[in-house]
Design a protein around this motif. Structure first.
Motif, PDB file in Angstrom:
ATOM      1  N   ARG A  71       1.671  15.528 -13.266  1.00 55.01           N
ATOM      2  CA  ARG A  71       1.311  14.715 -15.573  1.00 55.01           C
ATOM      3  C   ARG A  71       1.878  15.652 -15.737  1.00 55.01           C
ATOM      4  NH1 ARG A  71      -3.018  15.288 -11.877  1.00 55.01           N
ATOM      5  NH2 ARG A  71      -4.872  16.216 -12.855  1.00 55.01           N
ATOM      6  N   LYS A  72       1.966  15.353 -16.825  1.00 52.97           N
ATOM      7  CA  LYS A  72       2.786  16.236 -18.091  1.00 52.97           C
ATOM      8  C   LYS A  72       1.098  17.146 -18.169  1.00 52.97           C
ATOM      9  CE  LYS A  72       4.533  16.264 -23.211  1.00 52.97           C
ATOM     10  NZ  LYS A  72       4.238  15.490 -23.939  1.00 52.97           N
ATOM     11  N   SER A  73       0.495  17.050 -17.972  1.00 54.70           N
ATOM     12  CA  SER A  73      -0.301  17.769 -18.478  1.00 54.70           C
ATOM     13  C   SER A  73      -1.485  18.654 -17.424  1.00 54.70           C
ATOM     14  CB  SER A  73      -2.056  17.301 -18.642  1.00 54.70           C
ATOM     15  OG  SER A  73      -2.940  16.732 -17.000  1.00 54.70           O
ATOM     16  N   LYS A  74      -0.118  18.586 -16.173  1.00 55.31           N
ATOM     17  CA  LYS A  74      -0.023  19.605 -15.334  1.00 55.31           C
ATOM     18  C   LYS A  74       1.165  20.600 -15.328  1.00 55.31           C
ATOM     19  CE  LYS A  74      -1.426  19.735 -11.433  1.00 55.31           C
ATOM     20  NZ  LYS A  74      -1.405  19.177  -9.498  1.00 55.31           N
ATOM     21  N   GLY A  75       1.864  20.352 -16.236  1.00 54.93           N
ATOM     22  CA  GLY A  75       3.266  21.238 -16.995  1.00 54.93           C
ATOM     23  C   GLY A  75       4.227  20.618 -16.134  1.00 54.93           C
ATOM     24  N   HIS A  76       4.390  19.446 -15.469  1.00 54.22           N
ATOM     25  CA  HIS A  76       5.619  18.810 -14.639  1.00 54.22           C
ATOM     26  C   HIS A  76       6.329  18.346 -16.169  1.00 54.22           C
ATOM     27  CE1 HIS A  76       5.210  19.558 -10.890  1.00 54.22           C
ATOM     28  NE2 HIS A  76       3.539  19.207 -11.225  1.00 54.22           N
ATOM     29  N   ASN A  77       8.029  18.601 -15.647  1.00 55.78           N
ATOM     30  CA  ASN A  77       8.286  18.032 -16.999  1.00 55.78           C
ATOM     31  C   ASN A  77       9.676  17.051 -15.542  1.00 55.78           C
ATOM     32  OD1 ASN A  77       8.163  19.439 -19.074  1.00 55.78           O
ATOM     33  ND2 ASN A  77       9.220  21.735 -18.153  1.00 55.78           N
ATOM     34  N   ALA A  78      10.218  15.976 -17.227  1.00 51.51           N
ATOM     35  CA  ALA A  78      10.554  14.915 -15.910  1.00 51.51           C
ATOM     36  C   ALA A  78      11.836  15.073 -15.841  1.00 51.51           C
ATOM     37  CB  ALA A  78      10.449  13.670 -17.559  1.00 51.51           C
ATOM     38  N   TYR A  84       0.535   8.617  -6.404  1.00 47.71           N
ATOM     39  CA  TYR A  84       0.611   9.848  -6.088  1.00 47.71           C
ATOM     40  C   TYR A  84       1.295  10.653  -7.114  1.00 47.71           C
ATOM     41  CZ  TYR A  84       1.469  14.382  -3.658  1.00 47.71           C
ATOM     42  OH  TYR A  84       1.487  15.843  -3.661  1.00 47.71           O
ATOM     43  N   SER A  85       2.602  10.185  -6.590  1.00 51.19           N
ATOM     44  CA  SER A  85       3.388  11.061  -7.737  1.00 51.19           C
ATOM     45  C   SER A  85       3.573  10.927  -9.763  1.00 51.19           C
ATOM     46  CB  SER A  85       5.326   9.790  -7.619  1.00 51.19           C
ATOM     47  OG  SER A  85       5.311  10.554  -6.903  1.00 51.19           O
ATOM     48  N   VAL A 131       1.404  -1.502  -0.236  1.00 44.47           N
ATOM     49  CA  VAL A 131      -0.178  -0.175  -0.070  1.00 44.47           C
ATOM     50  C   VAL A 131       1.180   0.904   0.049  1.00 44.47           C
ATOM     51  CG1 VAL A 131      -1.789   0.924   1.648  1.00 44.47           C
ATOM     52  CG2 VAL A 131      -2.346  -1.301   0.709  1.00 44.47           C
ATOM     53  N   GLY A 132       1.875   1.287   0.408  1.00 45.11           N
ATOM     54  CA  GLY A 132       2.854   2.063   0.990  1.00 45.11           C
ATOM     55  C   GLY A 132       4.004   3.143  -0.488  1.00 45.11           C
ATOM     56  N   VAL A 133       4.116   1.616  -1.418  1.00 47.28           N
ATOM     57  CA  VAL A 133       5.072   1.598  -2.158  1.00 47.28           C
ATOM     58  C   VAL A 133       4.062   2.326  -3.712  1.00 47.28           C
ATOM     59  CG1 VAL A 133       6.542   1.072  -3.835  1.00 47.28           C
ATOM     60  CG2 VAL A 133       6.879   0.352  -1.551  1.00 47.28           C
ATOM     61  N   PHE A 134       2.463   1.647  -3.171  1.00 50.11           N
ATOM     62  CA  PHE A 134       2.301   2.385  -4.694  1.00 50.11           C
ATOM     63  C   PHE A 134       1.455   3.282  -4.157  1.00 50.11           C
ATOM     64  CE2 PHE A 134       2.754  -2.414  -6.299  1.00 50.11           C
ATOM     65  CZ  PHE A 134       2.891  -2.032  -7.108  1.00 50.11           C
ATOM     66  N   SER A 135       0.993   2.857  -3.265  1.00 52.72           N
ATOM     67  CA  SER A 135       0.139   4.898  -3.224  1.00 52.72           C
ATOM     68  C   SER A 135       0.981   5.870  -3.370  1.00 52.72           C
ATOM     69  CB  SER A 135      -0.385   5.217  -1.469  1.00 52.72           C
ATOM     70  OG  SER A 135      -0.371   3.909  -1.300  1.00 52.72           O
ATOM     71  N   PHE A 136       2.468   5.919  -3.038  1.00 47.92           N
ATOM     72  CA  PHE A 136       3.421   7.174  -3.285  1.00 47.92           C
ATOM     73  C   PHE A 136       3.856   7.052  -5.003  1.00 47.92           C
ATOM     74  CE2 PHE A 136       7.922   8.206  -3.977  1.00 47.92           C
ATOM     75  CZ  PHE A 136       8.127   9.445  -3.987  1.00 47.92           C
ATOM     76  N   MET A 137       3.930   5.979  -5.280  1.00 42.83           N
ATOM     77  CA  MET A 137       3.849   5.885  -6.678  1.00 42.83           C
ATOM     78  C   MET A 137       2.510   6.003  -7.564  1.00 42.83           C
ATOM     79  SD  MET A 137       4.308   2.681  -9.065  1.00 42.83           S
ATOM     80  CE  MET A 137       3.150   2.135  -9.582  1.00 42.83           C
TER      81      MET A 137
END
Length: 387
Positions: free
Chosen positions: A78-85, A72-73, A64-70
């Motif tokens: 996500r790209k649609s919010k303007g974030h770049n990798a 959420y990240s 639950v902890g690992v997949f929740s963090f994943m």
């Protein structure tokens, strides 16, 4: 009033959704319980069950902890919010974390697991030691140390062929029933030595947390201490040939009193099976065996010297009965002595000793001390005079 109707509809749908989710959760728990480990019949099995639950909960928390963090990240960046990798590698902090954290998790799991494994392997100071031999396709049991030492038997499938071939309805314990159950006392430490006579088998009773491979040419061991009476069933769990699914294991746990009775009955059957009443025995062979029977059953009353303790226990040395017709002594040994309709101290041994034992002890009394008849009483003669 009209404004309240949509609200009531939403509440109804929410209640229905909650009920559906609750039903699904309950059914899921029921299914989990059905597929869970069997109820523990020993402390070791209980410890294994607790360890299983502990590790499953720990794994669930990590999942639950690992997949929740994943998730959420992925969602928050996500790209649609303007974030770049971000581009990075050889991050020392990340590498230390993903090395240290799993190591800590392994230690958290290893500590309780090690305690359970060590407890499973401690076969010291058993109350009873039983050798289990796997054959294609049955089990051999030999009680080698403790109460019942000397008992030996083969345990085979007791399910009728009609059920196996679908010519009759299946029984309650289909393919999990045997002709000879392994019987052990409750609360005692049982050490089991496993080996095999042909191929590799595996002796396993999940209720006791006891499992060990039976390997030809090797002796391996395990132990269990049953905490409750009852019948516990299992099967060979190593693929050992075409009849692999037809060699069940059945352990019957009884009270100490019932176990002692079972041992006594088995010993009588073994003694009876070892003696052939139709065999012709030599005089010295009968006399030697009769001396053992006399020491066990007669010496308290008639004394080692055969002089007895008159008047309650008359002497056998020079006795008219012993030196008289053999038929009369045989009847006396079988049925006892009754005077004026009242049984005397001389009870009958017809239900306690088999034909060979009676023939041997009679031969011994007729050829010991000053008695020198030179007669060998054969078991067939005793058998012929039984009521």
């Amino acid at each position: 009033m009209k404004a309240c109707k949509p609200a009531r509809g939403i509440a109804t749908r929410a209640a229905q959704a909650f009920a559906a989710l609750s039903g699904w959760a309950i059914s899921g728990l029921a299914l989990a319980a059905e597929w869970n480990l069997r109820p523990a019949g020993s402390k070791v099995a209980g410890d294994i069950h607790d360890l299983h639950e502990y590790v499953m909960i720990l794994c669930t928390v990590i999942f639950v902890g690992v997949f929740s963090f994943m998730f959420y990240s992925v969602y928050a960046h996500r790209k649609s919010k303007g974030h770049n990798a971000a581009q990075f590698h050889e991050n020392t902090t990340v590498e230390i974390l993903w090395t240290v954290i799993p190591a800590i998790i392994l230690v958290i799991i290893a500590l309780p697991a090690t305690r359970v494994v060590i407890a499973q392997k401690d076969t010291s100071n058993p109350d009873l030691t039983i050798k289990v031999t796997g054959y294609q396709w049955k089990w051999g049991y030999d009680y080698v140390k403790g109460e019942g030492e000397g008992i030996s038997f083969i345990s085979t499938l007791a399910t009728p062929r009609e059920q196996i071939e679908n010519r009759a309805p299946k029984g309650e314990n289909y393919l999990l029933e045997v002709d000879n159950e392994l019987v052990v006392p409750v609360g005692k430490k049982i050490r089991v030595l496993t080996t095999a006579g042909d191929v590799i088998h595996s002796w396993w009773v999940p209720a006791f947390g006891a499992k060990q491979d039976a390997i030809p040419g090797f002796i391996r061991d395990l132990w269990f201490r049953p905490e409750a009476t009852g019948t516990f069933r299992s099967q060979c769990v190593e693929l050992c040939g075409k009849e692999h699914g037809f060699m069940p294991i059945v352990v019957r746990v009884v009270s100490q009193e019932d176990y002692s009775k079972w041992v006594g009955e088995k010993m009588k059957l073994i003694a009876a099976a070892a003696d052939d009443p139709n065999k012709q025995y030599a005089l010295e062979e009968l006399r030697k065996r009769g001396e053992q029977v006399y020491a066990k059953n007669c010496v308290a009353c008639h004394q080692p010297t055969g002089k007895g303790a008159p008047p309650a226990f008359p002497p056998l040395d020079g006795s008219k009965v012993v030196l008289g017709p053999k038929e009369e002594q045989i009847r006396t040994e079988l049925n006892g002595v009754v005077k004026n309709g009242t049984p005397t101290a001389m009870v009958g041994f017809g239900n306690q000793l088999n034909d060979v034992e009676l023939a041997a002890v009679i031969t011994y009394t007729r050829n010991s001390w000053s008695n020198k008849t030179g007669e060998a009483i054969q078991p067939a003669e005793v058998k012929a005079l039984r009521k």
